[in-house]
Scaffold this active site. Structure first.
Site, PDB file in Angstrom:
ATOM      1  N   PRO A 167      23.951  14.041 -20.004  1.00  0.00           N
ATOM      2  CG  PRO A 167      23.796  14.663 -17.762  1.00  0.00           C
ATOM      3  CD  PRO A 167      23.279  15.016 -19.134  1.00  0.00           C
ATOM      4  CD  GLU A 168      27.448   9.328 -23.162  1.00  0.00           C
ATOM      5  OE1 GLU A 168      27.636   8.105 -23.334  1.00  0.00           O
ATOM      6  OE2 GLU A 168      28.151  10.199 -23.721  1.00  0.00           O
ATOM      7  NE  ARG A 174      25.320  14.216 -30.107  1.00  0.00           N
ATOM      8  CZ  ARG A 174      25.067  13.538 -28.976  1.00  0.00           C
ATOM      9  NH1 ARG A 174      24.039  12.719 -28.923  1.00  0.00           N
ATOM     10  NH2 ARG A 174      25.843  13.688 -27.923  1.00  0.00           N
ATOM     11  CE  LYS A 199      21.837   9.044 -24.047  1.00  0.00           C
ATOM     12  NZ  LYS A 199      22.005   9.806 -25.305  1.00  0.00           N
TER      13      LYS A 199
END
EC number: 3.2.2.-
Length: 329
Positions: free
Chosen positions: A2-3, A306, A50
């Site tokens: 989650p950001e 990523r 985060k």
């Protein structure tokens, strides 16, 4: 994982429980035993990027602490939806190493803390929570299976930690890593959702002679920024992910920072209003202009790789001859 906007939402869900006593515990955590929280008081909740930090004490006395995030144009006045959907099976992304992570700096050595044991009586009990790919916090309810697993079983996600409080409610933590930690030292100037976010520091970081998609994920300068925000900001600024920051004009770098902050705040606002996240490039096959979207894995040679989505037509790759202006969005 989650950001920033998601973890801010989690903080908002946890905050009403500050000042309450833990009366019952449960969960599957093995490194940090749920029973260790029995009879402790939740005294504070802080968020940075985060990460979520929760302070537990053995008694009811509370010290005045400024723990709440900076309000973002009044959005904290809106009531949060008490449920954050947990998607799919438990899974976690590899965590970045200490170099370049930009995580909050402990105020004293972490060697005195143990994952499964509560710190000594004279130490503040700070719980550091790092959420996995599908990490979430539920309030007064449990996550349910949305589909069958690979074996065809409809098994509900297993909570990592369940805390029942004296006020009658309970919190459920899913897909996260937890450990006792020293008190965090929060630096809001690198938090993309803080009113104290330092644009000058961010712009200086983006001027480095390395791909901007690497720099954006550096939590030392863009704490809370993750892969979704990275992809969306780059597309909206019309910047190719592998463009060297040193080859971008100052106006292009400024536009990129603007889109980082704007998209992050809009995403958080949508969460508080119960709206779906609106993306233009992330996990898309076509961009809003109808062009074919490319997808590839990028990352530093010694760092995390990523998935990145970009439009070759809207985000043309630059040469390395010097600063260049990009097409306006």
């Amino acid at each position: 994982m989650p950001e920033g906007p998601s973890v801010r939402k989690f903080h908002h869900l946890v905050s009403p429980f500050v000042g309450q006593k833990v009366v019952k515990t449960g969960g599957s955590s093995k490194k940090l035993h749920p029973a260790a929280f029995q009879s402790l008081w939740l005294q504070d909740a802080q968020v940075h990027g985060k990460k979520l930090f929760l302070r537990f004490d053995p008694d009811e006395e509370m010290e005045p602490l400024n723990s709440s995030p900076q309000p973002i144009q009044g959005m904290w006045q809106k009531e949060a939806v008490d449920r954050e959907l947990a998607l799919g099976p438990s899974a976690q992304e590899p965590s970045a190493g200490p170099s370049g992570s930009g995580e909050p700096v402990p105020s004293r050595s972490a060697e005195t803390y143990n994952l499964g044991k509560i710190p000594s009586a004279d130490a503040q009990r700070w719980l550091e929570v790092r959420f996995g790919l599908f990490g979430s916090i539920w309030v007064n309810d449990f996550s349910r299976a949305k589909k069958a697993n690979k074996k065809g079983d409809w098994r509900d996600p297993v909570p990592r930690l369940v805390l029942h409080f004296s006020g009658g409610g309970f919190l459920v933590f899913y897909n996260c890593q937890m450990s006792w930690s020293p008190p965090p030292v929060i630096e809001p100037t690198c938090d993309i959702l803080s009113e104290k976010f330092h644009r000058g520091q961010a712009l200086e970081a983006l001027s480095q002679a390395q791909p901007v998609c690497y720099t954006l994920l550096d939590q030392r300068y863009f704490s809370g920024l993750g892969n979704i925000i990275k992809n969306e900001a780059l597309y909206r600024a019309r910047i190719h992910p592998l463009s060297l920051g040193s080859c971008l004009s100052s106006s292009s770098r400024e536009a990129l920072v603007d889109h980082v902050v704007e998209f992050s705040k809009d995403w958080l606002r949508d969460k508080f209003q119960g709206k779906e996240r609106h993306t233009q490039i992330y996990q898309k096959e076509q961009c809003p202009s109808g062009h074919q979207v490319m997808k590839e894995t990028f990352g530093p040679p010694d760092g995390l790789q990523r998935l990145t989505w970009w439009c070759p037509q809207c985000q043309p790759q630059l040469s390395s001859k010097g600063p260049q202006n990009l097409p306006s969005s």
